[in-house]
Motif scaffolding. Structure first.
Motif, short mmCIF file in Angstrom:
data_model
loop_
_atom_site.label_atom_id
_atom_site.label_comp_id
_atom_site.label_asym_id
_atom_site.label_seq_id
_atom_site.Cartn_x
_atom_site.Cartn_y
_atom_site.Cartn_z
N ASP A 83 0.83 -1.21 0.00
CA ASP A 83 0.00 0.00 0.00
C ASP A 83 0.86 1.26 0.00
N LEU A 84 1.96 1.20 0.75
CA LEU A 84 2.81 2.38 0.86
C LEU A 84 3.56 2.68 -0.43
N VAL A 85 3.96 1.63 -1.17
CA VAL A 85 4.73 1.85 -2.39
C VAL A 85 3.82 2.04 -3.61
N SER A 86 2.52 1.82 -3.46
CA SER A 86 1.62 1.92 -4.61
C SER A 86 1.66 3.28 -5.32
N PRO A 87 1.80 4.42 -4.61
CA PRO A 87 1.87 5.68 -5.35
C PRO A 87 3.12 5.81 -6.21
N LEU A 88 4.16 5.00 -5.94
CA LEU A 88 5.40 5.10 -6.70
C LEU A 88 5.30 4.44 -8.06
N PHE A 89 4.25 3.63 -8.28
CA PHE A 89 4.07 2.92 -9.55
C PHE A 89 2.66 3.15 -10.08
N PRO A 90 2.40 4.35 -10.59
CA PRO A 90 1.04 4.68 -11.05
C PRO A 90 0.52 3.74 -12.13
N SER A 91 1.40 3.32 -13.04
CA SER A 91 0.95 2.45 -14.13
C SER A 91 0.59 1.04 -13.65
N ALA A 92 1.17 0.62 -12.52
CA ALA A 92 0.90 -0.72 -12.00
C ALA A 92 0.19 -0.64 -10.65
N PHE A 93 -0.54 0.46 -10.43
CA PHE A 93 -1.16 0.68 -9.12
C PHE A 93 -2.11 -0.44 -8.73
N CYS A 148 -3.50 -4.97 -5.29
CA CYS A 148 -4.09 -6.31 -5.26
C CYS A 148 -3.14 -7.30 -4.61
N LEU A 149 -1.84 -7.14 -4.86
CA LEU A 149 -0.87 -7.98 -4.19
C LEU A 149 -0.91 -7.75 -2.68
N GLY A 150 -1.04 -6.49 -2.29
CA GLY A 150 -1.14 -6.18 -0.87
C GLY A 150 -2.37 -6.77 -0.24
N SER A 151 -3.49 -6.69 -0.94
CA SER A 151 -4.73 -7.27 -0.43
C SER A 151 -4.64 -8.79 -0.34
N LEU A 152 -3.99 -9.40 -1.33
CA LEU A 152 -3.80 -10.85 -1.31
C LEU A 152 -2.96 -11.27 -0.11
N SER A 153 -1.93 -10.50 0.17
CA SER A 153 -1.07 -10.80 1.32
C SER A 153 -1.84 -10.70 2.63
N ARG A 154 -2.64 -9.65 2.75
CA ARG A 154 -3.42 -9.48 3.99
C ARG A 154 -4.51 -10.53 4.14
N SER A 155 -4.99 -11.09 3.04
CA SER A 155 -6.01 -12.14 3.14
C SER A 155 -5.44 -13.37 3.84
N PHE A 156 -4.16 -13.67 3.62
CA PHE A 156 -3.53 -14.76 4.35
C PHE A 156 -3.49 -14.45 5.84
N THR A 157 -3.25 -13.18 6.15
CA THR A 157 -3.21 -12.76 7.54
C THR A 157 -4.54 -12.98 8.23
#
Length: 399
Positions: free
Chosen positions: A158-168, A173-182
């Motif tokens: 989530d924190l690095v998402s603004p650094l990659f606008p084209s792949a936001f 979604c990767l961050g959300s997938l990671s937290r779903s395991f949590t």
């Protein structure tokens, strides 16, 4: 309450507070002789504090929980506090990335991006439950730690998402997938730990009080997080320094929390440690000693299986798919099994194991029980593959 009556008809009523006979404290004395008088015992502030404390600790504390409850909760609350502070920083970055505050941003665009993020998390939770849901009990410590590490990874995305606008969208979604395991692993292992802490069948009370503790940590963390977000706003270096520092503390607190746990259930690693020591000395280690020897990280990150622990005879994998074995392994398996079923007089692994079981198993189980171990169940990963042996004569078979 206690009441006594003297020869002069004086009645004294004493009021006591506490859920344990060893923790009772007198709070008031009521006298009727003949007028009614009430004399309160102790300081009023002390009574208020006790009432407040009852909202955060289980009834009958500390006798109603295991000794490792307090250190675990202290470290767990500290790691939770760190998480809530960092949440404000990561959420601020995420909202900025989806265009909150920007005139060019559209409501439908932001809503769609948020929907994809949540959908990915839901699907990830289902897949994780499908593959690992039945194995969480066997390694509660490891999965508890992994759950929080995956949460750290999700917040980092989530924190690095603004650094990659084209792949936001891909990053969040990767961050959300990671937290779903949590969510899955953290919730499941918490239930297992609550059962461990409960000494008086008070798992529901412990769970409720843990909710109060988490709520308090959440409120404090949100307040500190908003303050930190306000101070570091517009200063990328300060944001990253704060986030990484809190993340390192979060990892350390989580490690200390799971290290505090002294589980009395048996899983493959704890059983291996106990068996090896029993074979060498004839004695059984206590849960406290085993907890200091077992690992809380995945086996591939440690050298436990190859260096720290000696192999009892040979490494055994339960529930392996037979067709996945290579040619030499399959031939060894068939030869060993054939020797067993044909009652071969040559010494083989099966005969050695059976002989040891016949001689030592009952003694081993009794010593486990007397040392405080729970012997009703072995918490092992689920076994989905089974083999059916058919040997001559045809009626000699085993499932």
């Amino acid at each position: 309450m206690e009441a006594s009556k003297s020869s002069s008809a004086e009645v004294i009523l004493e009021e006591w507070n506490g859920s344990s006979s060893t923790k009772l404290s007198r709070t008031a004395t009521i006298t009727a002789s003949p007028s009614l008088s009430i004399q309160r015992s102790g300081r009023r502030l002390h009574h208020v504090w006790r009432r407040v404390l009852q909202a955060f600790v289980p009834e009958g504390f500390p006798n109603s929980v295991t000794p490792d409850y307090v250190p675990f909760q202290v470290w767990d609350s500290l790691q939770g506090l760190s998480t809530y502070i960092r949440t404000m920083l990561s959420t601020q970055a995420l909202l900025s990335a989806i265009g909150v505050g920007e005139k060019s941003a559209t409501v439908i665009g932001a809503t769609f991006q948020w929907f994809l993020r949540d959908l990915t998390g839901m699907l990830g939770g289902i897949l994780f439950t499908f593959y690992q849901g039945s194995n969480l009990d066997s390694n509660a410590k490891m999965w508890r730690l992994i759950a929080d590490l995956m949460n750290d990874l999700g917040m980092l995305m989530d924190l690095v998402s603004p650094l990659f606008p084209s792949a936001f969208v891909f990053v969040v979604c990767l961050g959300s997938l990671s937290r779903s395991f949590t969510g899955v692993a953290g919730g499941a292992t918490r239930a297992a730990l609550t059962q461990h802490f409960a000494l008086q069948s008070n798992a529901a009370d412990i769970s409720a009080k843990e909710g109060s503790q988490e709520t308090l940590a959440t409120m404090i963390g949100m307040a500190l997080g908003m303050l930190l977000a306000r101070i570091t706003m517009g200063h990328a270096l300060a944001i990253w320094f704060s986030f990484l520092s809190l993340t390192l503390f979060h990892i350390y607190a989580n490690y200390k929390a799971v290290r505090c746990l002294v589980l009395t259930s048996l899983n493959p690693e704890r059983s291996s440690i106990l068996l090896q020591h029993f074979l060498e000395t004839g004695q059984v280690l206590s849960p406290e000693k085993v907890s200091r020897m077992e690992h809380v990280l995945p086996v591939w990150t440690t050298s436990w299986s190859s260096k720290s622990a000696k192999q009892i005879h040979m490494q055994v994998h339960l529930g392996v798919r037979v067709s996945s074995l290579n040619h030499s392994e399959l031939m060894d398996l068939l030869h060993s099994a054939g020797s067993h079923y044909k009652k071969d007089k040559n010494k083989c692994v099966h005969l050695e194991s059976q002989s040891w079981m016949d001689k030592h198993y009952e003694v081993f189980i009794q010593k486990l029980w007397s040392s405080g171990w729970k012997t009703e169940r072995l918490l092992s990963p689920s076994i989905v593959w089974k083999a059916k042996w058919i040997c001559e004569p045809l009626d000699a078979k085993m499932d």
